[in-house]
Write a protein that holds these residues in place. Structure first.
Motif, PDB file in Angstrom:
ATOM      1  N   ARG A 182      79.733  56.505  78.431  1.00 24.85           N
ATOM      2  CA  ARG A 182      80.262  58.177  78.425  1.00 24.85           C
ATOM      3  C   ARG A 182      80.197  58.581  76.925  1.00 24.85           C
ATOM      4  N   ASN A 183      79.244  57.544  75.919  1.00 16.98           N
ATOM      5  CA  ASN A 183      79.012  58.320  74.679  1.00 16.98           C
ATOM      6  C   ASN A 183      80.385  58.399  73.862  1.00 16.98           C
ATOM      7  N   GLN A 184      81.413  57.293  74.161  1.00 19.59           N
ATOM      8  CA  GLN A 184      82.415  57.373  73.311  1.00 19.59           C
ATOM      9  C   GLN A 184      82.247  55.969  72.262  1.00 19.59           C
ATOM     10  N   LEU A 185      82.912  56.247  71.066  1.00 16.69           N
ATOM     11  CA  LEU A 185      82.454  55.236  70.083  1.00 16.69           C
ATOM     12  C   LEU A 185      83.640  53.937  70.409  1.00 16.69           C
ATOM     13  N   VAL A 186      83.186  52.776  70.355  1.00 24.12           N
ATOM     14  CA  VAL A 186      83.663  51.532  70.616  1.00 24.12           C
ATOM     15  C   VAL A 186      83.867  50.643  69.535  1.00 24.12           C
ATOM     16  N   PHE A 187      84.841  50.012  69.058  1.00 21.51           N
ATOM     17  CA  PHE A 187      84.939  49.022  68.198  1.00 21.51           C
ATOM     18  C   PHE A 187      84.883  47.832  68.582  1.00 21.51           C
ATOM     19  N   LEU A 188      83.874  46.932  68.647  1.00 26.12           N
ATOM     20  CA  LEU A 188      83.872  45.486  69.099  1.00 26.12           C
ATOM     21  C   LEU A 188      84.427  44.550  68.126  1.00 26.12           C
ATOM     22  N   ALA A 189      85.771  44.387  68.130  1.00 25.69           N
ATOM     23  CA  ALA A 189      86.419  43.463  67.024  1.00 25.69           C
ATOM     24  C   ALA A 189      86.106  42.033  67.447  1.00 25.69           C
ATOM     25  N   ASP A 190      85.709  41.301  66.532  1.00 23.63           N
ATOM     26  CA  ASP A 190      85.426  39.784  66.837  1.00 23.63           C
ATOM     27  C   ASP A 190      86.237  38.943  66.678  1.00 23.63           C
ATOM     28  N   SER A 191      87.734  39.481  66.007  1.00 20.60           N
ATOM     29  CA  SER A 191      88.869  38.519  66.517  1.00 20.60           C
ATOM     30  C   SER A 191      90.176  39.335  66.377  1.00 20.60           C
ATOM     31  N   SER A 192      91.323  38.644  66.803  1.00 16.64           N
ATOM     32  CA  SER A 192      92.381  39.603  66.628  1.00 16.64           C
ATOM     33  C   SER A 192      92.946  39.783  64.934  1.00 16.64           C
ATOM     34  N   PHE A 193      92.524  38.838  64.413  1.00 13.15           N
ATOM     35  CA  PHE A 193      92.769  39.187  62.942  1.00 13.15           C
ATOM     36  C   PHE A 193      91.903  40.100  62.349  1.00 13.15           C
ATOM     37  N   SER A 194      90.935  40.119  62.545  1.00  9.08           N
ATOM     38  CA  SER A 194      89.940  41.432  62.040  1.00  9.08           C
ATOM     39  C   SER A 194      90.497  42.715  62.550  1.00  9.08           C
ATOM     40  N   LEU A 195      90.915  42.602  63.957  1.00  8.78           N
ATOM     41  CA  LEU A 195      91.179  44.032  64.416  1.00  8.78           C
ATOM     42  C   LEU A 195      92.556  44.408  63.757  1.00  8.78           C
ATOM     43  N   GLN A 196      93.391  43.529  63.596  1.00 13.01           N
ATOM     44  CA  GLN A 196      94.712  43.633  62.817  1.00 13.01           C
ATOM     45  C   GLN A 196      94.329  44.181  61.311  1.00 13.01           C
ATOM     46  N   MET A 197      93.426  43.642  60.524  1.00 13.86           N
ATOM     47  CA  MET A 197      93.273  44.182  59.474  1.00 13.86           C
ATOM     48  C   MET A 197      92.762  45.516  59.442  1.00 13.86           C
ATOM     49  N   THR A 198      91.641  45.615  60.369  1.00 13.81           N
ATOM     50  CA  THR A 198      90.974  46.688  60.231  1.00 13.81           C
ATOM     51  C   THR A 198      92.066  48.214  60.531  1.00 13.81           C
ATOM     52  N   GLN A 199      93.062  47.688  61.542  1.00 18.45           N
ATOM     53  CA  GLN A 199      93.976  48.585  61.920  1.00 18.45           C
ATOM     54  C   GLN A 199      94.997  49.157  60.578  1.00 18.45           C
ATOM     55  N   GLN A 200      95.343  47.877  59.976  1.00 17.53           N
ATOM     56  CA  GLN A 200      95.946  48.351  58.400  1.00 17.53           C
ATOM     57  C   GLN A 200      95.265  48.815  57.405  1.00 17.53           C
ATOM     58  N   LYS A 201      93.846  48.746  57.307  1.00 15.55           N
ATOM     59  CA  LYS A 201      93.041  49.378  56.473  1.00 15.55           C
ATOM     60  C   LYS A 201      92.818  50.840  56.775  1.00 15.55           C
ATOM     61  N   TYR A 202      92.722  50.940  57.811  1.00 14.95           N
ATOM     62  CA  TYR A 202      92.610  52.281  58.292  1.00 14.95           C
ATOM     63  C   TYR A 202      93.523  53.070  59.312  1.00 14.95           C
ATOM     64  N   PRO A 203      94.603  53.482  58.440  1.00 14.15           N
ATOM     65  CA  PRO A 203      95.790  53.870  59.573  1.00 14.15           C
ATOM     66  C   PRO A 203      95.609  55.055  60.294  1.00 14.15           C
ATOM     67  N   SER A 204      94.603  56.049  59.787  1.00 11.64           N
ATOM     68  CA  SER A 204      94.494  57.164  60.379  1.00 11.64           C
ATOM     69  C   SER A 204      93.409  56.864  61.629  1.00 11.64           C
TER      70      SER A 204
END
Ligand code: G4P
Length: 534
Positions: free
Chosen positions: A497-519
């Protein structure tokens, strides 16, 4: 019959359970009551047998059966019952989630010996999130199993439900004497293994009635009285409103195999289960009693005959009547369409019908116009909500193995995704295609079907993805988002549906990304209320 009476007599539901708890057996017994089938063993199990010689051949066999068991409709005592089939195999869980968007209530089957199992937990959680009314049927009471109170406790704890028994077993396994119907104060006596008699219910005045002692023996009668006293002390009384809003779940006991307690379940179900319910569209809530037709596609069954590119789209009717040869609006395509041979389902047969009512399912022959989640209406622009995709569990690159057949491959992949077999993600960086599935089995299915139905061959390449997260932010032009898009460009893709998706390679990197980009918000389902437009 009046339109509103037609709606009031309909019950559309699904039976959910962990494989082997007895869903097929129970379905079959319900059909026997409706006179829809004449003998036990007539309903074919669509489950994938363990240890099958070849998994994907088994799936093809199963697909052949599942078109005929997708909807099992029958009449019972003036009620029109529509049972929507839900695959039990965990690799097809997403199919089941989608079917749950088309039911008005569910019956949850629990094996008395095994108690709450993994698949039951997952499916009940989906029902709970959507406040779908649930009835619990504790099956296999003819076998030794867990104590009734312990099991009720387990159901409350593990499934997060609030239960109230409407029947109660008298003994169990070898000692099973019968079931006491709490609501109607009668006893259904268990006549043992060979009983074919399903009408052996004896009415008693109440649980104190001395007749009970002669029916089941005074020891069992005393125990039953004590247990019912406990039931009354512990569990809330049945309340229709609470059940209908998903806050209270009545429980029945029985044995599907011995057709025992099934009639009580069916009668109780008809008595309390909801008639077709209102449904939320993005624009407004639509009531079943509205005159104008509307409905949505929750399932697509494709290419049973590879010679004809034929698909059957299953539509749940939400409001109004669906009539043959009438023009309806396909909202996504903004196109009017007529259907000359809509199918309705009766037991295991399908027939062309002229008119269908809210709660009913019609099967429409389709040559590629429909996708799961599409809305059809009499003219209004409506988009029904609630067919989300969940993050797949397995991800692989899909490559074309025959350069001369790339058109066939693209078409095949496209159509299989519309059917909901798997999800497709296209990487932003290089346009490579990634297939995401719930179970590893689907990769084989896709490969096999691409070859046999589309004449295309593909190969896969592993890709390490932990989770697909749908991305949202209030400001797509912010520096924070730009930085995220640059740093994580390798891991960004678009879904169908043309929605943007982040394919996180590990739960750690997902967590780090969430922390780094809180908005930036990472959603685990594809449907959510947007913070802004894209
Ligand atoms: P499912 O669709 O939930 O996967 O379960 P299904 O109805 O196929 O039942 C799984 C097994 O449990 C079957 O046995 C079935 O006969 C048995 N079963 C169902 N209900 C009862 C019950 O009330 N009591 C007892 N004792 N058994 C029950 P199977 O040996 O795996 O299959 P089959 O060879 O009998 O078909």
């Amino acid at each position: 019959m009046k339109f509103t009476d037609e709606i009031a007599r309909r019950r559309t539901f699904g039976i959910i359970s962990h494989p082997d708890a007895g869903k097929t057996t129970l379905t079959e017994k319900l059909l026997l009551y409706g006179g829809a089938i004449q003998e036990a063993g007539a309903v074919k199990s669509n489950k994938i047998k363990k240890g099958a010689a070849s998994d994907f051949m088994e799936i093809e066999r199963q697909r052949g059966i599942s078109v005929s068991t997708s909807v099992l409709a029958f009449e019972y005592d003036g009620t029109k019952i529509n049972i929507l089939d839900t695959p039990g195999h965990k690799d097809f869980a997403e199919d089941t989630y989608r079917t749950l968007t088309a039911v008005d209530s569910v019956i949850v089957v629990v094996d008395v010996a095994k108690g709450v199992e993994e698949q039951t937990e997952k499916l009940v959680e989906v029902c709970r999130m959507r406040n779908i009314p649930m009835i619990v049927f504790i099956n296999k009471m003819d076998r030794e199993g867990k104590d009734a109170f312990d099991l009720l406790d387990e159901i409350e704890q593990k499934l997060g439900l609030r239960v109230t028994p409407l029947s109660f077993p008298i003994g169990m396994g070898y000692d099973l004497k019968g079931i006491y119907n709490i609501k109607e104060s009668n006893v259904n006596l268990f006549a043992g293994e060979n009983s074919k008699d399903i009408h052996n219910t004896v009415a008693v005045k109440d649980v104190q009635d001395p007749q009970l002692d002669s029916l089941i023996g005074s020891k069992a009668a005393t125990t039953l009285r004590e247990e019912l006293e406990l039931v009354e002390g512990i569990y809330p009384p049945f309340d229709s409103e609470e059940y209908l809003s998903g806050k209270l779940q009545p429980v029945f006991f029985g044995s599907a195999l011995h057709n025992f307690g099934v009639r009580e379940l069916l009668d109780g179900f008809i008595d309390i289960a909801p008639t077709p319910r209102a449904k939320k569209a993005e624009e407004r809530t639509v009531l079943p009693t509205e005159k104008d037709f509307s409905g949505f596609v929750f399932k697509i069954h494709a290419n049973m005959d590879p010679k004809h590119r034929d698909r059957l789209a299953f539509i749940k009717i939400v409001s109004g009547t669906f009539e043959r040869n009438t023009a309806y609006k396909h909202v996504r395509l903004d196109k009017n369409m007529k259907f000359s041979s809509p199918n309705a389902f009766f037991a295991e047969k399908k027939e062309i019908v002229d008119i269908s009512y809210p709660g009913d399912i019609v099967g429409l022959h389709d040559t590629g116009n429909f996708k799961i989640g599409d809305t059809l209406t009499a003219g209004e622009t409506l988009h029904y909500k609630g067919i989300p995709a969940f993050s797949p569990e397995h991800f692989r690159y899909i490559n074309n193995a025959d350069p001369l057949k790339s058109k066939q491959l693209n078409k095949g992949v496209d159509q299989l995704m519309d059917e909901g077999v798997a999800q497709l993600f296209t990487l932003e960086l290089n346009g490579r295609k990634v297939i995401g599935t719930v179970g590893a089995l689907q990769f084989e299915v896709i490969q096999y079907r691409l070859e046999h139905e589309y004449g295309a061959t593909c190969s896969y390449e592993n890709l390490n993805v932990h989770k697909a997260c749908w991305v949202d932010t209030a400001d797509w032009k912010s520096d924070e988002f730009k930085d995220f898009a640059r740093v994580k460009s390798k891991f960004l893709a678009k879904d169908k549906r043309n929605q943007l998706v982040f394919l996180a390679d590990s739960s750690f990197s997902l967590q780090m990304t969430q922390q780094k980009y809180p908005s930036i918000i990472f959603h685990f389902v594809s449907e959510f209320d947007r913070l802004s437009g894209m």
